[in-house]
Design a protein around this motif. Structure first.
Motif, PDB file in Angstrom:
ATOM      1  N   PRO A 148       0.827  -1.216   0.000  1.00  0.00           N
ATOM      2  CA  PRO A 148       0.000   0.000   0.000  1.00  0.00           C
ATOM      3  C   PRO A 148       0.854   1.255   0.000  1.00  0.00           C
ATOM      4  N   ALA A 149       0.305   2.312  -0.556  1.00  0.00           N
ATOM      5  CA  ALA A 149       0.996   3.597  -0.526  1.00  0.00           C
ATOM      6  C   ALA A 149       0.796   4.291   0.810  1.00  0.00           C
ATOM      7  N   VAL A 150      -0.342   4.023   1.453  1.00  0.00           N
ATOM      8  CA  VAL A 150      -0.687   4.680   2.711  1.00  0.00           C
ATOM      9  C   VAL A 150      -1.204   3.650   3.702  1.00  0.00           C
ATOM     10  N   THR A 151      -0.698   3.709   4.918  1.00  0.00           N
ATOM     11  CA  THR A 151      -1.275   2.978   6.040  1.00  0.00           C
ATOM     12  C   THR A 151      -1.973   3.974   6.949  1.00  0.00           C
ATOM     13  N   ILE A 152      -3.278   3.808   7.096  1.00  0.00           N
ATOM     14  CA  ILE A 152      -4.027   4.616   8.061  1.00  0.00           C
ATOM     15  C   ILE A 152      -3.932   3.877   9.394  1.00  0.00           C
ATOM     16  N   ALA A 153      -3.147   4.408  10.305  1.00  0.00           N
ATOM     17  CA  ALA A 153      -2.876   3.743  11.581  1.00  0.00           C
ATOM     18  C   ALA A 153      -3.735   4.338  12.686  1.00  0.00           C
ATOM     19  N   ILE A 154      -4.495   3.478  13.356  1.00  0.00           N
ATOM     20  CA  ILE A 154      -5.334   3.896  14.472  1.00  0.00           C
ATOM     21  C   ILE A 154      -4.840   3.175  15.713  1.00  0.00           C
ATOM     22  N   CYS A 155      -4.293   3.928  16.646  1.00  0.00           N
ATOM     23  CA  CYS A 155      -3.777   3.366  17.892  1.00  0.00           C
ATOM     24  C   CYS A 155      -4.842   3.515  18.970  1.00  0.00           C
ATOM     25  N   THR A 174      -0.821  -5.852  17.717  1.00  0.00           N
ATOM     26  CA  THR A 174      -0.792  -5.441  19.122  1.00  0.00           C
ATOM     27  C   THR A 174       0.574  -4.856  19.465  1.00  0.00           C
ATOM     28  N   GLU A 175       0.565  -3.959  20.442  1.00  0.00           N
ATOM     29  CA  GLU A 175       1.787  -3.401  21.014  1.00  0.00           C
ATOM     30  C   GLU A 175       1.622  -3.439  22.529  1.00  0.00           C
ATOM     31  N   PRO A 176       2.282  -4.381  23.212  1.00  0.00           N
ATOM     32  CA  PRO A 176       2.071  -4.532  24.654  1.00  0.00           C
ATOM     33  C   PRO A 176       2.668  -3.410  25.498  1.00  0.00           C
ATOM     34  N   ARG A 177       3.713  -2.739  25.010  1.00  0.00           N
ATOM     35  CA  ARG A 177       4.308  -1.658  25.802  1.00  0.00           C
ATOM     36  C   ARG A 177       3.346  -0.491  25.866  1.00  0.00           C
ATOM     37  N   PRO A 178       2.937  -0.075  27.051  1.00  0.00           N
ATOM     38  CA  PRO A 178       1.981   1.027  27.144  1.00  0.00           C
ATOM     39  C   PRO A 178       2.595   2.344  26.682  1.00  0.00           C
ATOM     40  N   GLY A 179       1.824   3.097  25.935  1.00  0.00           N
ATOM     41  CA  GLY A 179       2.290   4.397  25.459  1.00  0.00           C
ATOM     42  C   GLY A 179       1.897   4.616  24.014  1.00  0.00           C
ATOM     43  N   LEU A 180       1.274   5.763  23.755  1.00  0.00           N
ATOM     44  CA  LEU A 180       0.839   6.079  22.395  1.00  0.00           C
ATOM     45  C   LEU A 180       2.018   6.135  21.428  1.00  0.00           C
ATOM     46  N   SER A 181       3.137   6.681  21.870  1.00  0.00           N
ATOM     47  CA  SER A 181       4.303   6.753  20.991  1.00  0.00           C
ATOM     48  C   SER A 181       4.815   5.363  20.625  1.00  0.00           C
ATOM     49  N   HIS A 182       4.800   4.429  21.580  1.00  0.00           N
ATOM     50  CA  HIS A 182       5.197   3.053  21.281  1.00  0.00           C
ATOM     51  C   HIS A 182       4.236   2.435  20.270  1.00  0.00           C
ATOM     52  N   ALA A 183       2.938   2.702  20.435  1.00  0.00           N
ATOM     53  CA  ALA A 183       1.941   2.162  19.505  1.00  0.00           C
ATOM     54  C   ALA A 183       2.152   2.732  18.105  1.00  0.00           C
ATOM     55  N   ARG A 184       2.468   4.009  18.018  1.00  0.00           N
ATOM     56  CA  ARG A 184       2.716   4.616  16.708  1.00  0.00           C
ATOM     57  C   ARG A 184       3.976   4.035  16.068  1.00  0.00           C
ATOM     58  N   ASN A 185       4.981   3.784  16.864  1.00  0.00           N
ATOM     59  CA  ASN A 185       6.193   3.165  16.322  1.00  0.00           C
ATOM     60  C   ASN A 185       5.936   1.714  15.909  1.00  0.00           C
ATOM     61  N   ARG A 186       5.023   1.056  16.601  1.00  0.00           N
ATOM     62  CA  ARG A 186       4.638  -0.309  16.189  1.00  0.00           C
ATOM     63  C   ARG A 186       3.971  -0.275  14.820  1.00  0.00           C
ATOM     64  N   LEU A 199      -4.769   0.029   9.576  1.00  0.00           N
ATOM     65  CA  LEU A 199      -4.049  -0.790  10.545  1.00  0.00           C
ATOM     66  C   LEU A 199      -4.432  -0.357  11.955  1.00  0.00           C
ATOM     67  N   LEU A 200      -5.033  -1.261  12.704  1.00  0.00           N
ATOM     68  CA  LEU A 200      -5.367  -0.997  14.099  1.00  0.00           C
ATOM     69  C   LEU A 200      -4.234  -1.510  14.982  1.00  0.00           C
ATOM     70  N   VAL A 201      -3.755  -0.651  15.893  1.00  0.00           N
ATOM     71  CA  VAL A 201      -2.729  -1.047  16.854  1.00  0.00           C
ATOM     72  C   VAL A 201      -3.361  -1.045  18.240  1.00  0.00           C
ATOM     73  N   ASP A 202      -3.561  -2.227  18.803  1.00  0.00           N
ATOM     74  CA  ASP A 202      -4.135  -2.372  20.138  1.00  0.00           C
ATOM     75  C   ASP A 202      -2.998  -2.271  21.150  1.00  0.00           C
ATOM     76  N   ASN A 203      -3.021  -1.190  21.934  1.00  0.00           N
ATOM     77  CA  ASN A 203      -1.938  -0.918  22.871  1.00  0.00           C
ATOM     78  C   ASN A 203      -2.240  -1.502  24.250  1.00  0.00           C
ATOM     79  N   GLY A 204      -2.458  -2.820  24.289  1.00  0.00           N
ATOM     80  CA  GLY A 204      -2.644  -3.507  25.562  1.00  0.00           C
ATOM     81  C   GLY A 204      -4.007  -3.326  26.178  1.00  0.00           C
ATOM     82  N   SER A 205      -5.046  -3.333  25.370  1.00  0.00           N
ATOM     83  CA  SER A 205      -6.405  -3.131  25.894  1.00  0.00           C
ATOM     84  C   SER A 205      -6.847  -4.314  26.756  1.00  0.00           C
ATOM     85  N   SER A 206      -7.657  -3.996  27.775  1.00  0.00           N
ATOM     86  CA  SER A 206      -8.228  -5.041  28.635  1.00  0.00           C
ATOM     87  C   SER A 206      -9.747  -5.095  28.498  1.00  0.00           C
TER      88      SER A 206
END
Length: 310
Positions: A3-10, A66-78, A39-46
């Motif tokens: 894809p040319a674009v990934t729409i990332a939702i953390c 998924t990105e288990p490390r808590p933090g929006l910046s970590h999720a964006r980097n994932r 692309l959905l990035v689940d940042n450790g939801s319970s």
């Protein structure tokens, strides 16, 4: 095809509003938009976030990680690590894109030399704001279509509707994991800090697309004096991070900001007696000033410690 674009939702523990956002995005951009993935990035939801993601498994454009490390910046980097797209478009999990948003996005990323794009953010109030609350405070506008001014380029765009070229984001090392929201702890400034590094590397390579707008949910709990003051304090406290140069220069900038904001807040406070809407600006100014003053003290202490260790 890549894809040319990934729409990332953390997201983290926001299942109900996430379902509404994904439903709206699907209806707006379509089932299989050309060269675009969501692309959905689940940042450790319970909560029920995994179940919400599974309900969209039949959407051809959609996938989740998924990105288990808590933090929006970590999720964006994932999202950066999980995507092969040329562009990452970060969208908040409570943002409804405007009709024509995708076309405006495509037009912006087609601009040669651009590495950072953004669009306006308008509030979508959960309930009518109280009389003292200034609705303009939650609007994000950036002027006419085109590059930001050189000064504004260092502040960048709001992260709820932000696009970054992959190669540029990788070159500067992604988002700073120490900044931004971390689990339930309020944090700000990661987009501004990133914008400053991008300017250092690439100059003013920004593009504002006014048609690439979103309506962002503003819940009632954010329309309280306590939240407004807390957010302003956090923003003021880390303002020194956004300035280039040595720590002394940063602390000096923060000290000036503290004095200016506190003075503005004090001047506006008497107006609140006759004009309730002035209370918002007064409260924000005082809290920002207090936060900036704390930033000065922390920067000075850190500088003193570093000198002592030398």
């Amino acid at each position: 095809m890549t894809p040319a674009v990934t729409i990332a939702i953390c997201t983290r523990d926001r299942a109900r509003i996430l379902a509404e956002t994904l439903t709206h995005l699907r209806a707006t951009v379509g089932e299989a938009p050309d060269a675009v993935e969501v692309l959905l990035v689940d940042n450790g939801s319970s909560d029920a976030t995994p179940e919400v993601a599974s309900r969209f498994a039949d959407w051809p454009a959609f996938r989740s990680v998924t990105e288990p490390r808590p933090g929006l910046s970590h999720a964006r980097n994932r999202a950066l690590a999980a995507s092969a797209a040329e562009w990452l478009l970060y969208l908040d999990d409570d943002a409804f894109v405007w009709p024509g948003w995708l076309d405006a996005l495509r037009g912006a990323i087609a601009r040669e030399g651009v590495v950072l794009i953004g669009g306006p953010i308008e509030p979508r109030f959960e309930a009518p704001p109280p009389a003292w609350f200034d609705p303009a405070s939650v609007r994000r506008t950036f002027g006419p279509e085109g590059p930001l001014s050189d000064a504004a380029a260092r502040e960048g765009f709001s992260g709820g509707n932000l696009g970054v070229r992959r190669s540029a984001l990788e070159a500067v090392g992604g988002f700073d994991g120490r900044l931004g929201m971390i689990a339930g702890t309020l944090g700000l400034g990661e987009e501004t800090e990133l914008a400053g590094r991008l300017v250092d590397w690439f100059g003013n390579a920004t593009w504002h697309a006014p048609a690439m707008g979103v309506d962002h949910l503003e819940p009632a709990w954010k329309q309280t004096p306590r939240y407004v003051a807390r957010r302003a304090f956090v923003n003021g406290r880390q303002a020194w991070r956004y300035v280039g140069g040595g720590r002394g220069r940063k602390a000096g900038f923060s000290a000036l900001k503290a004095a200016k904001q506190a003075g503005t807040g004090l001047l506006r406070l008497p107006l609140a007696v006759v004009r309730p809407g002035a209370l918002h600006g007064a409260l924000k100014g005082l809290a920002t000033g207090a936060g900036a003053a704390v930033g000065v003290v922390r920067a000075a202490r850190s500088s003193g410690t570093a000198s002592g260790d030398a």
